[in-house]
Design an enzyme around this catalytic site. Structure first.
Site, PDB file in Angstrom:
ATOM      1  CG  ASP A  92      30.796  43.137  48.963  1.00  0.00           C
ATOM      2  OD1 ASP A  92      30.379  44.305  48.788  1.00  0.00           O
ATOM      3  OD2 ASP A  92      31.846  42.718  48.460  1.00  0.00           O
ATOM      4  CG  ASP A 118      31.792  47.905  47.210  1.00  0.00           C
ATOM      5  OD1 ASP A 118      31.289  46.904  47.750  1.00  0.00           O
ATOM      6  OD2 ASP A 118      32.967  47.955  46.799  1.00  0.00           O
TER       7      ASP A 118
END
Length: 388
Positions: free
Chosen positions: A277, A94
């Site tokens: 992201d 992440d």
């Protein structure tokens, strides 16, 4: 001849890359839907992806308001090992967070019982601490302790890595999550409890030759995706990389010049900020322009709260173009319309995040599947190129 051999060895050492294969699995949202649990989940949890970004840190209590519901649509996961001998965990890599945490044997919550749990007693290299951590989200929080151990990531032995061991994970919905934990790859400035992120620890130990990592997300249903630590593999993209400066060293935040459709500006008319992201599956932006986009592509809300379009209309929909640092990055309808079991769902989601620089967009997996992405810590920049 000896000098030529030495130069060859030096060049070879500079090209060493560590690849972590990512597997594409069924998302938690899809699993809940198939089990008839999604509607109940959505009623009980007020999904707000904005809570992931720019949280209010409370250092004395080490609270990180990062909702785990943000991972509802995640599909890409990799395997890491923690401890000696290694205990394997499936994690989300992440770039929108900075901490590493996995379930532990101290967790008896329902969510933990269906996942791999780290047992410190089974690791000869584990070091305990007296520190605790809490990640607040939705109706409760993930609480746990912090410890140190060796983390195996794609052939790298990351020693003395701090990580969180969960003790409670509220919400029975996490029982069905296709991942055990989260491995954050953002900057250390947003790390809860000041914990050193995995990539920073890897770089500080001199385990990679370049202070960067790169990501390729395949559109293939199961395999082909990869995170590359310490290098760039040009076989994953076409043309050349275009570099974009990071504007704030926290998330991988960049400036977008404009967003257009059919040659007309539909958002970000005077420039805006965006976060690249890998831990967000969709393309998200302020609710007003997103609502306009949904209307323009003919999307309407179904009973599950998804914005759906007619599958037969996909071929006639326009590209949506993000201009970044003077370069156009078109996202075609085949990318921003997600097809699953006969349904065609919009890959756009509304989200309002108040920032000093105005509207904020999140370039999630819908965008990254189209563009090989390099996260360059040495030069604080993001590299983008069309996938091969």
């Amino acid at each position: 001849m000896k000098w030529l051999l030495l130069l060859g060895l030096v060049a070879l050492s500079e090209c060493i890359m560590y690849k972590v294969p990512l597997i594409r699995k069924k998302s938690l949202r899809r699993t809940l839907s198939e089990r008839g649990l999604l509607k109940d989940f959505l009623k009980k949890h007020n999904l707000n992806p904005a809570r992931k970004y720019f949280p209010q840190w409370e250092a004395p209590t080490l609270v990180d308001e990062q909702p785990l519901e943000n991972y509802l649509d995640m599909e890409y996961f990799g395997t890491i090992g923690i401890g000696t001998p290694a205990q394997d965990f499936t994690v989300v890599f992440d770039t929108g967070s900075s901490n590493l945490w996995v379930p532990s044997v101290y967790c008896s919550s329902l969510a933990c019982t269906n996942h791999n749990r780290f047992n410190p007693e089974d690791s000869s290299t584990y070091q305990s601490t007296s520190e605790t951590v809490s990640i607040t989200y939705g109706t409760g929080s993930m609480t746990g302790i912090l410890g140190y151990d060796t983390v195996q990531v794609g052939g790298i032995s990351d020693t003395n890595q701090i990580f969180g061991l969960s003790e409670t994970e509220p919400g029975s919905f996490l029982y069905y999550a296709p991942f055990d934990g989260i491995l954050g790859l953002a900057y250390p400035s947003i790390s809860s409890s000041g914990a050193t992120p995995v990539f920073d620890n890897i770089w500080n130990q001199g385990l990679v030759s370049q202070d960067l990592f790169s990501v390729y997300l395949s559109a293939d249903d199961k395999s082909g995706s990869v995170v590359i630590f310490g290098g760039i593999d040009s076989s994953y993209y076409t043309g050349s990389l275009n570099w974009v400066p990071v504007t704030v060293e926290g998330y991988w935040q960049i400036t977008v010049d404009s967003i257009t459709m059919n040659g007309e500006t539909i958002a970000c008319a005077e420039g805006c900020q965006a976060i690249v992201d890998t831990g967000t599956s969709l393309l998200t932006g302020p609710t007003s322009p997103i609502a306009n986009i949904q209307s323009d592509i003919g999307a309407s809300e179904n009973s599950d709260g998804d914005m759906v379009v007619s599958c037969s209309a996909i071929s006639s929909l326009p590209d949506i173009v993000f201009t970044i640092n003077g370069v156009q990055y078109p996202v075609p309808p085949s990318a921003y319309i997600l097809q699953s079991e006969g349904s065609c769902i919009s890959g756009f989601q509304g989200m309002n995040v108040p920032t000093e620089s105005g509207e904020l967009w999140i370039l999630g997996d819908v965008f990254i599947r189209q563009y090989f992405t390099v996260f360059d810590r040495a030069n604080n920049q993001v590299g983008l190129a069309p996938v091969a």
